[in-house]
Design a protein around this motif. Sequence first.
Motif: not given
Length: 384
Positions: A3-14, A43-45, A53-62
């Motif tokens: 698996q390819t893993e990345r920590r994401l931060a999803v900003s949700l509107p009010p 995500v399966p590699s 996903l691999a190009a997304v930085p840590e705490y990046g967007a979806i």
Amino acid sequence: MVQTERRLAVSLPPTPSPSGDEAHHTSAAAAAEPHRLVGILSVPSSSPAASDLAAVPEYGAIPDGHGLPVSIFCHSSWAHKNFSFFPALASDWPHASFRYDFYGSGESSGATGDCDHWRDVEHLALLCRAFAEKNWKVDTLLGHSRGTAVVMMFAATHPHIPRFLVNVAGRFNFVSGYPVALAEHIDAIRERGEYVTKVRRRGEVADVIVPASEDLWARIEDAVSQGSCTPLPASDVRHLPRFVPVLTVHGTHDERVPVSDAGDFATAIPNHTLQLLPGARHLFTDATDAARLVPAVCAWRKDQDTSLGRFYLAWERCPPTPLDLADALASPTSAVAAAPAQSMVTPWPLRIVKVGGVKNFRDFGGYPVGNGQWVRSGLLFRSA
């Protein structure tokens, strides 16, 4: 599975302010400010989305999902996205998965509260929308304990979003839960207008003061006066769409939620599969319990692809092969097809279609009809 893993931060509107009868379902916290939910996308590699996903930085967007399925895992109280069996489940899951921290838990923003289920339902809806906007298709929603209540309530109010639901050690009858425990101290709670509960936040267990809501009062009073209270998910599970298969997995040695609750889910949900794990406890933190839970859930999900694939796809010859299924996608949808050069009736074992919650479900395909034609498989079905 790699698996390819990345920590994401999803900003949700009010959350929009509700009106009318729905107002009591929305917490003040959910409507007051934007939120940041932190989770791990696996995500399966071999997936086309892995490189994105691999190009997304840590705490990046979806990242872009390329139209692929993604499943969402919801943890229990006092837990977080990497608690117990969640990492192992994500590693073996047949497609992409996103396990995240509830609002006020783990790395997600927000003040710690005590199981504000409707707030969590609102956030789950916004999370599903965020994935859909990035070209992902929400597939399975899985909840463990408290997460089950959130998943069931969400599916009942958003019936066309999840394809499958998984309930791991969920509570059906809340009369055996904290409303009755709080009822023992009802006078003190009424006097203070709040109560104290223990929660785990960012690795530490702390006492949290929780205001006593109108919903809590109703459940406590019901427990005191009748000896029972309306189970939180019960009013919702009976409204789940019949086309959504549901799996319940429960340990027979669960010390927090009685195993009878699993039977209540099976009774209330029409399209349901029940699997009990002998000796397993509530949190599945024992390596042996987790090692049985993960394969059971993954096998059930993979089996749904096999069964539903036969339901939705028509194949030209029997027995079916991958090539036949691919050909069926481009074939006419008429229930009657021209007979092949050497026609034969579909063998009896291949007529059985395994669909959770349905007995004796069979395919009418393969029978010869007039004018040298035959009934196309995968279009007409019957059940007892």
